[in-house]
Design a protein around this motif. Structure first.
Motif, PDB file in Angstrom:
ATOM      1  N   UNK A   1      11.044  43.769  17.620  1.00 26.76           N
ATOM      2  CA  UNK A   1      11.345  41.697  18.472  1.00 26.76           C
ATOM      3  C   UNK A   1      13.057  41.596  19.528  1.00 26.76           C
ATOM      4  N   UNK A   2      12.370  40.382  20.204  1.00 27.45           N
ATOM      5  CA  UNK A   2      13.691  40.006  20.639  1.00 27.45           C
ATOM      6  C   UNK A   2      13.374  38.589  20.755  1.00 27.45           C
ATOM      7  N   UNK A   3      14.668  38.014  21.177  1.00 27.74           N
ATOM      8  CA  UNK A   3      15.063  36.660  21.664  1.00 27.74           C
ATOM      9  C   UNK A   3      16.116  36.756  22.153  1.00 27.74           C
ATOM     10  N   UNK A   4      15.863  35.189  23.165  1.00 25.18           N
ATOM     11  CA  UNK A   4      16.884  34.986  24.177  1.00 25.18           C
ATOM     12  C   UNK A   4      18.221  34.084  23.705  1.00 25.18           C
ATOM     13  N   UNK A   5      18.846  34.109  24.495  1.00 30.05           N
ATOM     14  CA  UNK A   5      20.162  33.527  23.950  1.00 30.05           C
ATOM     15  C   UNK A   5      20.157  31.974  23.363  1.00 30.05           C
ATOM     16  N   UNK A   6      18.781  31.202  24.014  1.00 28.84           N
ATOM     17  CA  UNK A   6      18.981  29.872  23.057  1.00 28.84           C
ATOM     18  C   UNK A   6      17.740  29.967  21.554  1.00 28.84           C
TER      19      UNK A   6
ATOM     20  N   UNK B   1      31.743  35.244  21.950  1.00 24.08           N
ATOM     21  CA  UNK B   1      30.770  34.236  22.357  1.00 24.08           C
ATOM     22  C   UNK B   1      29.206  34.702  21.709  1.00 24.08           C
ATOM     23  N   UNK B   2      28.747  34.436  20.848  1.00 22.67           N
ATOM     24  CA  UNK B   2      27.600  35.243  20.337  1.00 22.67           C
ATOM     25  C   UNK B   2      26.010  34.994  21.188  1.00 22.67           C
ATOM     26  N   UNK B   3      26.234  32.903  21.729  1.00 24.35           N
ATOM     27  CA  UNK B   3      25.149  32.344  22.302  1.00 24.35           C
ATOM     28  C   UNK B   3      25.242  32.836  23.905  1.00 24.35           C
ATOM     29  N   UNK B   4      25.908  33.589  24.122  1.00 24.82           N
ATOM     30  CA  UNK B   4      25.981  34.622  25.375  1.00 24.82           C
ATOM     31  C   UNK B   4      24.643  35.924  25.471  1.00 24.82           C
ATOM     32  N   UNK B   5      24.564  36.102  24.378  1.00 20.88           N
ATOM     33  CA  UNK B   5      24.301  37.666  24.278  1.00 20.88           C
ATOM     34  C   UNK B   5      22.000  37.090  23.639  1.00 20.88           C
ATOM     35  N   UNK B   6      21.730  38.082  24.178  1.00 21.76           N
ATOM     36  CA  UNK B   6      19.972  38.491  24.001  1.00 21.76           C
ATOM     37  C   UNK B   6      20.452  39.051  22.690  1.00 21.76           C
ATOM     38  N   UNK B   7      18.957  39.126  22.072  1.00 20.39           N
ATOM     39  CA  UNK B   7      19.301  39.721  20.244  1.00 20.39           C
ATOM     40  C   UNK B   7      17.910  40.578  20.428  1.00 20.39           C
ATOM     41  N   UNK B   8      18.059  41.769  19.486  1.00 19.41           N
ATOM     42  CA  UNK B   8      17.059  42.026  19.394  1.00 19.41           C
ATOM     43  C   UNK B   8      16.934  43.878  18.266  1.00 19.41           C
TER      44      UNK B   8
ATOM     45  N   UNK C   1      22.621  43.709  20.341  1.00 19.55           N
ATOM     46  CA  UNK C   1      22.736  42.927  21.673  1.00 19.55           C
ATOM     47  C   UNK C   1      22.711  43.517  23.278  1.00 19.55           C
ATOM     48  N   UNK C   2      22.543  42.807  24.323  1.00 19.90           N
ATOM     49  CA  UNK C   2      23.085  42.509  24.900  1.00 19.90           C
ATOM     50  C   UNK C   2      23.186  41.384  25.920  1.00 19.90           C
ATOM     51  N   UNK C   3      24.234  40.604  26.749  1.00 21.53           N
ATOM     52  CA  UNK C   3      24.927  39.873  27.300  1.00 21.53           C
ATOM     53  C   UNK C   3      24.345  39.897  28.790  1.00 21.53           C
ATOM     54  N   UNK C   4      22.359  39.271  28.307  1.00 17.02           N
ATOM     55  CA  UNK C   4      21.677  39.115  30.002  1.00 17.02           C
ATOM     56  C   UNK C   4      20.833  37.828  30.178  1.00 17.02           C
ATOM     57  N   UNK C   5      19.991  37.604  30.866  1.00 16.62           N
ATOM     58  CA  UNK C   5      19.433  36.697  30.635  1.00 16.62           C
ATOM     59  C   UNK C   5      18.309  36.463  29.970  1.00 16.62           C
ATOM     60  N   UNK C   6      18.149  37.858  31.031  1.00 12.82           N
ATOM     61  CA  UNK C   6      16.330  38.765  30.729  1.00 12.82           C
ATOM     62  C   UNK C   6      16.345  39.156  29.462  1.00 12.82           C
ATOM     63  N   UNK C   7      15.116  38.682  29.063  1.00 13.71           N
ATOM     64  CA  UNK C   7      15.619  39.504  27.302  1.00 13.71           C
ATOM     65  C   UNK C   7      13.809  41.248  27.835  1.00 13.71           C
ATOM     66  N   UNK C   8      15.053  42.018  26.602  1.00  8.09           N
ATOM     67  CA  UNK C   8      14.458  43.194  27.905  1.00  8.09           C
ATOM     68  C   UNK C   8      13.854  43.941  25.880  1.00  8.09           C
TER      69      UNK C   8
END
Length: 124
Positions: free
Chosen positions: A49-54, A28-35, A98-105
């Motif tokens: 640049x990076x963007x959080x899950x939502x 599920x794509x929405x669980x990943x923060x993307x950079x 992609x990173x499956x986390x709540x925090x964006x890095x």
């Protein structure tokens, strides 16, 4: 696990624009923060640049702030990077991660999933 594929790179003159896209598949794509990151020849991979899950949280490198915009569409499993007023120093291979986390890095080693990259060349 998620797979990501970048597209949209190319050659553009300084001052021009490009839009990079990253298509994701797998979990599920929405669980990943993307950079987005980039790597120029002879240099380390650097944060762009990076963007959080939502999509509610975004961060940008100082060098691109005000020129680049990251966005995502969870319904389409995609994240884009709109790049305006491009400069020759923006020339690099651009990677989606992609990173499956709540925090964006903002550091590359926090992202376990990477695409193959797309070349962006800005001529002066």
């Amino acid at each position: 696990q998620v797979q990501v594929v970048e597209s949209g790179g190319g050659l553009v003159q300084a001052g021009g624009s490009l839009r990079l896209s990253c298509a994701a598949s797998g979990r599920t794509f929405s669980i990943y923060a993307m950079g987005w990151f980039r790597q120029a020849p002879g240099k380390d991979r650097e944060f762009v640049a990076t963007i959080s899950r939502k999509g509610s949280v975004t961060y940008y490198a100082d060098s691109v702030k005000g020129r680049f915009t990251i966005s995502r569409d969870n319904a389409k499993n995609s994240v884009d990077l709109q790049m305006n007023n491009l400069k020759p120093e923006d020339t690099a291979v651009y990677y989606c991660a992609a990173d499956a986390g709540v925090v964006v890095f903002t550091t590359p080693n926090r992202y376990p999933y990477w695409g193959q990259g797309t070349q962006v060349t800005v001529s002066s």
